[in-house]
Write an enzyme that holds these catalytic residues in place. Structure first.
Site, mmCIF file in Angstrom:
data_model
loop_
_atom_site.group_PDB
_atom_site.id
_atom_site.type_symbol
_atom_site.label_atom_id
_atom_site.label_comp_id
_atom_site.label_asym_id
_atom_site.label_seq_id
_atom_site.Cartn_x
_atom_site.Cartn_y
_atom_site.Cartn_z
ATOM 1 N N CYS A 129 0.850 -1.195 0.000
ATOM 2 C CA CYS A 129 0.000 0.000 0.000
ATOM 3 C C CYS A 129 0.879 1.236 0.000
ATOM 4 C CB CYS A 129 -0.875 -0.023 1.251
ATOM 5 S SG CYS A 129 -1.936 1.406 1.412
ATOM 6 N N HIS A 187 -10.019 1.387 2.065
ATOM 7 C CA HIS A 187 -9.450 2.696 2.415
ATOM 8 C C HIS A 187 -10.560 3.697 2.741
ATOM 9 C CE1 HIS A 187 -5.129 2.682 2.027
ATOM 10 N NE2 HIS A 187 -5.140 2.137 0.824
ATOM 11 N N HIS A 239 -9.257 -3.534 -1.792
ATOM 12 C CA HIS A 239 -8.269 -2.768 -1.013
ATOM 13 C C HIS A 239 -8.651 -1.283 -0.976
ATOM 14 C CE1 HIS A 239 -3.838 -2.019 0.053
ATOM 15 N NE2 HIS A 239 -4.285 -0.803 -0.224
ATOM 16 N N GLU A 240 -9.087 -0.749 -2.114
ATOM 17 C CA GLU A 240 -9.409 0.681 -2.176
ATOM 18 C C GLU A 240 -10.706 1.023 -1.432
ATOM 19 O OE1 GLU A 240 -7.085 2.710 -3.174
ATOM 20 O OE2 GLU A 240 -5.932 0.965 -3.810
HETATM 21 CO CO CO Z 1 -3.554 1.182 -0.122
#
Ligand code: CO
Length: 178
Positions: free
Chosen positions: A104, A150, A146-147
């Protein structure tokens, strides 16, 4: 050129739940421009970035993937030109899961294996305000999960179950920094 920095852990903005975009106005266009700059200027090559990573707590992710081929030259990942997904939501997850190494931009030089569903269905809005629906597998499914994490204040380091898979490394621009 304006410099846009990517925030790194433990910055508290990375841990906040980001707000939905209500209207695609000048401010939102500016956020997307800054995210593009951040991705271009990043020392570590990144495939995607989420707005909170540049300090904007709104639900936008930006993805850019180069074409990848296997040793025989077969395309295993189609190129995705720079695309912004506004208010992205994963509405379906496959039962089948897969463990892949992630990195990341907000946790530089750290890599570790995370188990996630292999395929997802993503619904979002594009920059023109139109609804977009995508079935994703492979790298793209990984990037979307993953995004979207976030946007909910979750980092991949929270999800590593087997701490033995954690490694520190100087990125070779081959790692999935997302
Ligand atoms: Co990331």
């Amino acid at each position: 050129m304006k410099a846009v920095k990517i925030l790194t852990e433990p910055n508290p903005i990375l841990r906040k739940k980001a707000k939905e975009v209500e209207k695609i106005d000048e401010n939102i266009t500016k956020v997307i421009e800054d995210m593009t700059l951040a991705l271009e200027q990043s020392e570590i090559e990144g495939l995607a970035v989420a707005a909170p990573q540049i300090g904007e707590s709104v639900r936008i992710i930006l993805v850019r993937v180069r074409e990848q081929r296997d040793k025989e030259g077969k395309v295993i990942q189609k190129a995705i030109p720079l695309t912004a997904y506004i208010n992205p939501q994963i509405t379906k997850f496959s039962k089948e899961k897969i463990s892949l190494e992630e990195g990341c931009l907000s946790c530089p030089y750290l890599y570790g294996k995370v188990e996630r569903p292999k395929k997802v269905h993503l619904e979002s809005i594009n920059i023109q305000g139109k609804k977009v629906k995508i079935n994703a597998s492979g790298l793209l499914a990984r990037i979307f999960q993953h995004e979207v994490d976030h946007l909910d204040g979750i980092l991949f380091i929270d999800l590593i179950t087997d701490k033995k898979t954690i490694r520190k490394a100087k990125p070779k621009n081959e790692e999935p920094n997302i």
